[in-house]
Design an enzyme around this catalytic site. Structure first.
Site, PDB file in Angstrom:
ATOM      1  N   GLY A 209       1.102  -1.155   0.002  1.00  0.00           N
ATOM      2  CA  GLY A 209      -0.054   0.047   0.002  1.00  0.00           C
ATOM      3  C   GLY A 209       1.011   1.314   0.090  1.00  0.00           C
ATOM      4  O   GLY A 209       2.079   1.194  -0.276  1.00  0.00           O
ATOM      5  N   ASN A 210       0.127   2.216   0.194  1.00  0.00           N
ATOM      6  CA  ASN A 210       1.013   3.598   0.376  1.00  0.00           C
ATOM      7  C   ASN A 210       0.341   4.542   1.479  1.00  0.00           C
ATOM      8  O   ASN A 210      -0.631   4.289   2.063  1.00  0.00           O
ATOM      9  CB  ASN A 210       1.254   4.217  -0.775  1.00  0.00           C
ATOM     10  CG  ASN A 210      -0.047   4.633  -1.492  1.00  0.00           C
ATOM     11  OD1 ASN A 210      -0.819   5.418  -0.922  1.00  0.00           O
ATOM     12  ND2 ASN A 210      -0.541   4.134  -2.665  1.00  0.00           N
ATOM     13  N   ARG A 211       1.026   5.661   1.497  1.00  0.00           N
ATOM     14  CA  ARG A 211       0.557   6.619   2.981  1.00  0.00           C
ATOM     15  C   ARG A 211      -0.587   7.482   2.547  1.00  0.00           C
ATOM     16  O   ARG A 211      -0.972   8.428   3.349  1.00  0.00           O
ATOM     17  CB  ARG A 211       1.727   7.289   3.373  1.00  0.00           C
ATOM     18  CG  ARG A 211       2.689   6.236   4.059  1.00  0.00           C
ATOM     19  CD  ARG A 211       4.220   6.818   4.297  1.00  0.00           C
ATOM     20  NE  ARG A 211       3.992   8.104   4.764  1.00  0.00           N
ATOM     21  CZ  ARG A 211       4.740   9.205   4.266  1.00  0.00           C
ATOM     22  NH1 ARG A 211       5.693   8.984   3.402  1.00  0.00           N
ATOM     23  NH2 ARG A 211       4.709  10.458   4.933  1.00  0.00           N
ATOM     24  N   ALA A 277      -3.859   7.824  -5.052  1.00  0.00           N
ATOM     25  CA  ALA A 277      -2.582   7.205  -5.105  1.00  0.00           C
ATOM     26  C   ALA A 277      -2.391   5.649  -5.541  1.00  0.00           C
ATOM     27  O   ALA A 277      -2.569   4.769  -4.541  1.00  0.00           O
ATOM     28  CB  ALA A 277      -1.559   7.380  -3.845  1.00  0.00           C
TER      29      ALA A 277
END
Ligand code: PMT
Length: 401
Positions: A209-211, A277
């Site tokens: 995943g990402n932030r 994102a």
């Protein structure tokens, strides 16, 4: 609740009509608005900050710099917070300083920093109100894009009868409601927004995943809903909730799910904004059971995910506006412009991880917007809700008006 979620900054200058501003603040709050108040030093002689902070449920500001505590009030932040700045009552003295661009108190500096619309409600004695210099100053304010709520006729503090009384709070409330009704610039338009991260499962408990928090995209959804758009929000895993109940939210987890949700609806849209994102790669064969750590170190094969923005750019129906973001760490402008072209977008919002307070998770962002034919607009660091408004303002300016 016609003013629900509207942020109104009330500026009060030194006039006997300041007592009516307290009632006005109460009316705004009763109608669902969030209200903050700024007083000129003279206004504090007519109405107390305590009354106004009690009614507005917010701290009241009257000084630019407090010499006792050494603190200063951030007028830029106050001005950025507001959807509307209303100066009521507007005295002849504050009017002339506003017309002149002076900035010797907090109200004036806030006015000069305001990016939101400004409405004023003058209040003064009848001869002052008729004086050519006052009339010229009011015209100057109008020419600068401000709106004036004309003073009303009646008994004045001097004992004279005539035009000069500040418009009644109920009339100002109606004016402000009409003003906001007129801001429905996206009424009848359908907008789809992607927001948040995507999670690409490795096994039932782990993911790539990402932030991204979802804040930027969700603020965009709220801003457009506030301006009357029918908004579909396709959102990756995010705890942030949208403010507007009218928004249709579709929660997804993976890039492929996001792609499917977007492509199924894109043909209906007047505008698509890809703020998510999205993970560029997913896991080819996610394990169906939790991968045990006592086995061999697993090899995870990645596969390319579909590019949602590029698909929207290439498959849009005629007239649909397509906007995307570029989150960069180097060669920011060059990369953003490349994305604009490669993904066939109309507009790209660049945010750089090199700018403190910009990008993932934070409540603020700093952006530059790029369009075709070398179009460009730069903005300072601001809260993400304000950034969302600046993006929507730019869309309106470049594509709708
Ligand atoms: O959610 P927040 O915490 O508020 O943070 C906001 C944000 C930083 C996530 C947001 O402002 C932002 O920059 N979003 C885009 C992040 C990104 O993935 O940038 P990119 O440069 O990799 O992608 C370019 C564009 O293509 C983006 O519009 C992206 O949504 C889109 N894209 C990318 C890959 C893909 N497979 N599909 C896409 O649609």
């Amino acid at each position: 609740m016609q003013l629900k979620n509207k942020k109104i900054l009330v500026g009060i200058s030194g006039s006997i009509a300041a007592y009516k501003a307290a009632h006005l603040v109460r009316l705004f709050v009763k109608n669902g608005a969030q209200v903050k108040v700024v007083l000129t030093p003279n206004a504090t002689g007519f109405v107390t900050p305590l009354t106004l902070s009690t009614l507005s449920k917010n701290p009241v500001h009257s000084v630019l710099f407090n010499s006792e505590t050494g603190e200063w009030t951030n007028h830029v932040e106050l001005a950025l917070w507001a959807d509307l700045m209303l100066i009521a009552p507007l005295s002849a003295s504050t009017l002339s300083k506003m017309a002149d661009g002076q900035s010797d108190n907090l109200l004036l500096t806030t006015y000069l920093s305001a990016k939101c619309p400004v409405i004023v409600a003058p209040a003064m004695d009848l001869d002052m109100y008729k004086h050519p210099s006052v009339l010229a100053n009011l015209q100057k304010l109008r020419d600068n894009g401000n709106q004036v709520i004309p003073a009303e006729k009646g008994e004045l503090a001097s004992g004279l009868d005539g035009e000069g009384r500040m418009a009644e709070p109920e009339h100002i409330l109606e004016f402000v409601k009409d003003f906001f009704a007129g801001t429905q610039t996206w009424a009848g338009k359908k907008v789809l927004i992607t927001a948040g991260p995507t999670y690409e499962p490795i096994d039932p408990v782990r993911y790539i995943g990402n932030r991204s928090s979802g804040k930027m995209g969700i603020h965009l959804a709220d801003t457009l809903a506030a301006r009357g758009a029918e908004v579909v929000l396709v959102c990756g895993p995010s705890r942030i909730r949208q403010e507007y109940d009218s928004i249709q939210r579709i929660d997804v987890e993976t890039a492929v799910q996001m792609f499917e949700a977007v492509t199924a609806r894109a043909a209906d849209m007047d505008c698509i904004i890809c703020a998510a994102a999205v993970a560029d790669y997913g896991v080819e064969n996610p394990a169906t059971q939790k991968i045990k750590k006592d086995g061999q170190i697993p090899e995870i094969k990645l596969v390319k995910n579909p590019d949602i923005l590029a698909w929207c750019g290439a498959n849009r129906k005629k007239g649909t506006i397509v906007a995307g973001f570029a989150l960069e760490t180097d060669n920011e402008e060059e990369n953003a412009r490349k994305k604009l072209e490669k993904k066939q977008a109309d507009l790209i919002v660049l945010n750089s991880l090199n700018d403190p307070g910009a990008g993932f998770e934070s409540d603020t962002n700093k952006i530059t917007i790029f369009g075709k034919e070398e179009r460009r607009a730069d903005f300072p660091l601001a809260p993400k809700n304000k950034i969302a408004e600046l993006i929507v303002n730019t869309l309106e300016k470049w594509f709708i008006q």
